[in-house]
Enzyme design. Sequence first.
Site, PDB file in Angstrom:
ATOM      1  CB  SER A 170      -2.252   9.301   0.718  1.00  0.00           C
ATOM      2  OG  SER A 170      -1.352   8.523  -0.042  1.00  0.00           O
ATOM      3  CG  ASP A 192      -5.122   2.821  -1.664  1.00  0.00           C
ATOM      4  OD1 ASP A 192      -5.067   1.653  -1.243  1.00  0.00           O
ATOM      5  OD2 ASP A 192      -4.653   3.796  -1.047  1.00  0.00           O
ATOM      6  CE  LYS A 252      -3.212   0.481   0.757  1.00  0.00           C
ATOM      7  NZ  LYS A 252      -4.260   1.308   1.412  1.00  0.00           N
ATOM      8  CD  GLU A 268      -8.771   2.945   3.687  1.00  0.00           C
ATOM      9  OE1 GLU A 268      -9.732   3.329   4.390  1.00  0.00           O
ATOM     10  OE2 GLU A 268      -7.888   3.715   3.276  1.00  0.00           O
ATOM     11  CD  GLU A 300      -2.927   4.624   7.873  1.00  0.00           C
ATOM     12  OE1 GLU A 300      -3.409   4.048   6.873  1.00  0.00           O
ATOM     13  OE2 GLU A 300      -2.817   5.866   7.956  1.00  0.00           O
TER      14      GLU A 300
HETATM   15  O1  KIV Z   1      -3.120   5.913   0.696  1.00  0.00           O
HETATM   16  C1  KIV Z   1      -2.066   5.649   1.305  1.00  0.00           C
HETATM   17  O2  KIV Z   1      -1.047   6.341   1.190  1.00  0.00           O
HETATM   18  C2  KIV Z   1      -2.068   4.486   2.188  1.00  0.00           C
HETATM   19  C3  KIV Z   1      -0.859   4.270   3.046  1.00  0.00           C
HETATM   20  C4  KIV Z   1      -0.837   5.233   4.150  1.00  0.00           C
HETATM   21  C5  KIV Z   1      -0.755   2.877   3.525  1.00  0.00           C
HETATM   22  O3  KIV Z   1      -3.007   3.749   2.214  1.00  0.00           O
END
Ligand code: KIV
Length: 272
Positions: free
Chosen positions: A53, A91, A121, A123, A190
Amino acid sequence: MSVSKSDFKKVTTNSVQEMKRQGEKISMLTAYDFTLAGIVDKSGIDVILVGDSASNVMAGHETTLPITLDQMIYHASSVVRAVQRALVVVDLPFGSYQGNSKEALSSAIRIMKESGGHAVKLEGGVEIIDSIKRILTAGIPVMGHLGLTPQSIYKFGTYTVRAKKEAEAEKLIEDAKELEKAGCFALVLEKIPAELAQKVAENLSIPVIGIGAGAGVDGQVLVLHDLLGMTHEFHPRFLRRYLDLYTLINGAIQQYVEDVKSHDFPNEKEQY
Ligand code: KIV
């Protein structure tokens, strides 16, 4: 609450799993830079997510797709330099793991080596299970992410609630089980119905952390800038704002401009 030396204990993937076993809710927030990550860490957060994000919040892109692996490493290393207690999850950005498991592993290794983050993390569900397994073989902890997965926004078409229909809910439950079986240490859900999220959390032994997924999960995550009220045009139902920082910053800067224009700043005490 501010973290004192006596309750200083580094949060690990094991300790967040222990929190679930003990029924203690897990707190997680995003951070992308040194200064705010330091404040977030000292405020007692359990997990800091260096989320993709950052693509929206830090760089002003419309989606999370443009952010690169190098840019994620830059944000993550800034955060890691500030953090003493929280678990830092980073991420893997769009395009850095979907190609094949070898590519996924080398992206995850770059994150761990070059940023000092503690976990990654990704997806997706069964379609990326080989990548998850391969990353885990290198000893890198993986957090899963299901439900609304913003890297697939052009497939979904909208950011509305996911898995409202039976078939999608069933697929999500299956994916969640597969992620746990593969060895993910935790899972983000989410923007899905609260009832479904609770069912997933009750059926998994790993912690389930929700955003827009109700209160029946094991922890909550929000984007820091949303919680602080800096992204003031974004107001989804799931968001609780704890500050109106947009208005506070705006007021402070307007005052500064006025003080400069009126020759009030700097005064005699503010010069050498
Ligand atoms: O990138 C992010 O901020 C996220 C959260 C919304 C879980 O993956």
